[in-house]
Design an enzyme around this catalytic site. Sequence first.
Site, PDB file in Angstrom:
ATOM      1  CD1 TRP A   1      -0.284  -1.451   3.292  1.00  0.00           C
ATOM      2  CD2 TRP A   1       0.468   0.571   3.140  1.00  0.00           C
ATOM      3  NE1 TRP A   1       0.272  -1.215   4.371  1.00  0.00           N
ATOM      4  CE2 TRP A   1       0.811   0.092   4.522  1.00  0.00           C
ATOM      5  CE3 TRP A   1       0.869   1.910   3.308  1.00  0.00           C
ATOM      6  CZ2 TRP A   1       1.571   0.663   5.646  1.00  0.00           C
ATOM      7  CZ3 TRP A   1       1.560   2.714   4.225  1.00  0.00           C
ATOM      8  CH2 TRP A   1       1.972   1.738   5.250  1.00  0.00           C
ATOM      9  CG  ASN A   2       5.151   1.240   0.868  1.00  0.00           C
ATOM     10  OD1 ASN A   2       4.814   0.656  -0.017  1.00  0.00           O
ATOM     11  ND2 ASN A   2       6.281   1.158   1.588  1.00  0.00           N
TER      12      ASN A   2
ATOM     13  NE  ARG B   1      10.758  -1.737  -6.756  1.00  0.00           N
ATOM     14  CZ  ARG B   1      11.382  -1.017  -5.534  1.00  0.00           C
ATOM     15  NH1 ARG B   1      11.706  -0.013  -5.686  1.00  0.00           N
ATOM     16  NH2 ARG B   1      11.074  -1.696  -4.478  1.00  0.00           N
TER      17      ARG B   1
ATOM     18  CE  LYS C   1      -4.541  -9.473  -2.128  1.00  0.00           C
ATOM     19  NZ  LYS C   1      -4.239  -8.152  -1.808  1.00  0.00           N
ATOM     20  N   PRO C   2      -3.149  -6.449  -5.769  1.00  0.00           N
ATOM     21  CG  PRO C   2      -4.635  -4.857  -6.315  1.00  0.00           C
ATOM     22  CD  PRO C   2      -4.232  -6.219  -6.325  1.00  0.00           C
TER      23      PRO C   2
ATOM     24  CD  GLU D   1      11.496  -3.806  -1.649  1.00  0.00           C
ATOM     25  OE1 GLU D   1      11.664  -3.898  -0.426  1.00  0.00           O
ATOM     26  OE2 GLU D   1      10.719  -3.121  -2.242  1.00  0.00           O
ATOM     27  CG  LEU D   2      11.012  -9.930   2.063  1.00  0.00           C
ATOM     28  CD1 LEU D   2      11.654 -11.132   2.736  1.00  0.00           C
ATOM     29  CD2 LEU D   2       9.616  -9.928   1.876  1.00  0.00           C
TER      30      LEU D   2
ATOM     31  NE  ARG E   1      10.204   8.145  -1.994  1.00  0.00           N
ATOM     32  CZ  ARG E   1      10.694   6.900  -2.035  1.00  0.00           C
ATOM     33  NH1 ARG E   1      11.505   6.128  -1.110  1.00  0.00           N
ATOM     34  NH2 ARG E   1      10.516   6.176  -3.241  1.00  0.00           N
TER      35      ARG E   1
ATOM     36  CB  CYS F   1      11.122  -1.259   2.865  1.00  0.00           C
ATOM     37  SG  CYS F   1      11.338  -1.074   0.982  1.00  0.00           S
TER      38      CYS F   1
ATOM     39  CB  SER G   1      14.053   4.351  -4.883  1.00  0.00           C
ATOM     40  OG  SER G   1      14.109   4.242  -3.518  1.00  0.00           O
TER      41      SER G   1
HETATM   42  C1  SIN Z   1       9.214   0.307  -0.364  1.00  0.00           C
HETATM   43  O1  SIN Z   1       9.105   1.003   0.343  1.00  0.00           O
HETATM   44  O2  SIN Z   1       8.836  -0.778  -0.688  1.00  0.00           O
HETATM   45  C2  SIN Z   1      10.068   0.877  -1.909  1.00  0.00           C
HETATM   46  C3  SIN Z   1      10.472   2.297  -1.743  1.00  0.00           C
HETATM   47  C4  SIN Z   1      11.187   2.717  -2.862  1.00  0.00           C
HETATM   48  O3  SIN Z   1      11.232   2.100  -4.031  1.00  0.00           O
HETATM   49  O4  SIN Z   1      11.825   3.752  -2.776  1.00  0.00           O
END
Ligand code: SIN
Length: 488
Positions: free
Chosen positions: A156-157, A165, A180-181, A260-261, A288, A294, A453
């Site tokens: 959701w972020n 991606r 699957k969102p 991607e955890l 941000r 993450c 990123s």
């Molecule tokens: C994420 O928080 O999962 C990715 C953040 C990013 O791509 O900068």
Amino acid sequence: MSPVSVSPDLVKNTSPLVAGVWSTTSQAFDVHNPFTGELLTQVHSASGLDARDALSAAHAISPSWGHTAPEQRSALLSTLHQLTLENSERLARIITLENGKPLTEARAEVEYAAGYLSWFAHEALRIPGDARRAPGGHRQLVFHEPVGPSLLITPWNFPLAMATRKVAPAFAAGNVVLIKPSSATPLTILAWAELVIAALDSLDLPRSIVSILPSDNAAALSTALLSDARLRKLSFTGSTSVGAKLLAQAAPIVARTSMELGGNAPFIVHDDADLDAAVTGAMAAKMRASGQTCVAANRFYVHHEVAHEFMRKLAIALDSLTAGDPLIEGTTLGPLINANEAQRIESLVSQALHTGDAHLFYERSLNPNLPASFSPPRILSRVKHHASIVTDEIFGPVIPVMTYTDINECITQANDTPYGLVAYAYTNSQSIAWRLVDGLEAGMVAINRGVISDPTAPFGGIKSSGLGREGGHEGIMDYLTTKYVAWQ
Ligand code: SIN
């Protein structure tokens, strides 16, 4: 159905897209606005049967889609890139409505998301291969082929960027996707799916290469799909605990996985650093999405000589944020995804303060009329290295600061975590910078930068932070398998 506050101009379809066809199911779940708490709309849930139908269609179309000319797949991604940018304002508003991030950040997310489409439009044309003589004299040919039907589970972020991606490299490589969102933010991807269908139609490509499976029962979908060996790839962005469960679930079908955890990023400020630059970087790395990323800086290690000055300057920067309605231009601090998250962070901070694991150095006062989903930016000083506020992923605007004297001790502490996604460091010394690059256990290291990123670079972690890479040249390889041909 209760009254809804999202108009059909913004999101036309609120039901699953099964193999390119909008389908309606009887089950629906609510999607709320994190700022107002209002019901935005209800979204129809994809059932296990929908998921199986999507996978059957994916399996059927995979051989022909996988053999399309790379330039057709590239054209699809270029068209989607253009449509995404043309619809930037609409998509940004939907992101803000369902996620709560300020409009400026939502616009930046759309641009970031479009960056993956553009990068992989080019990568589709650069899939590598090899031809060589074996030491014994015969020929060896190495091809890279699409991995097969891919389940992409997005968080959701970043409702749009984390989808593009995954979708962009999957399409570039020739795969069919089932997306699957997150049930908290399904609307962005449902709106974007209209653009995917428009792009496919304009190029006369099959609609059935895409399915969108919104659901508030993720377990039912993953059970249906991860027990079916026709699924060949799982890509997930989310928490380490859920990622580990999905890995176990995918094990019997030996699906390729990208995970991607969670992260627990250290942010190191050495005594020779440019402190103003470090504060700018800290604001980017921490604030941000109100800290809900993450890659958010989670633990600050600052040389004791400069710690007070760094925190003082950081407090000034936090004071300059404008908290409020994320749809209003000029707002720079929005709510968290919901009030429960704000409450969770509150408990983490109170525990640290009450146990003496940390001291409150600064707290940004917020208008008391703001909803309970807001969490005030805070700086904690004299924090103990083993406090939960340091070992847990905060996912909110709290900045725990620890001090160090010796850079080697700092590196040891920075590495003392099961996570290894990203590490940030500010120093003006080349030799310290190299020591950090060599010593820090992370998939990504940012030196004198608060933003790491980038669609053109390999994003991903080590240790409990995950497997595989997204973006860069490496990103497409996660969606390809290798076929070697021996030829006498
Ligand atoms: C994420 O928080 O999962 C990715 C953040 C990013 O791509 O900068």
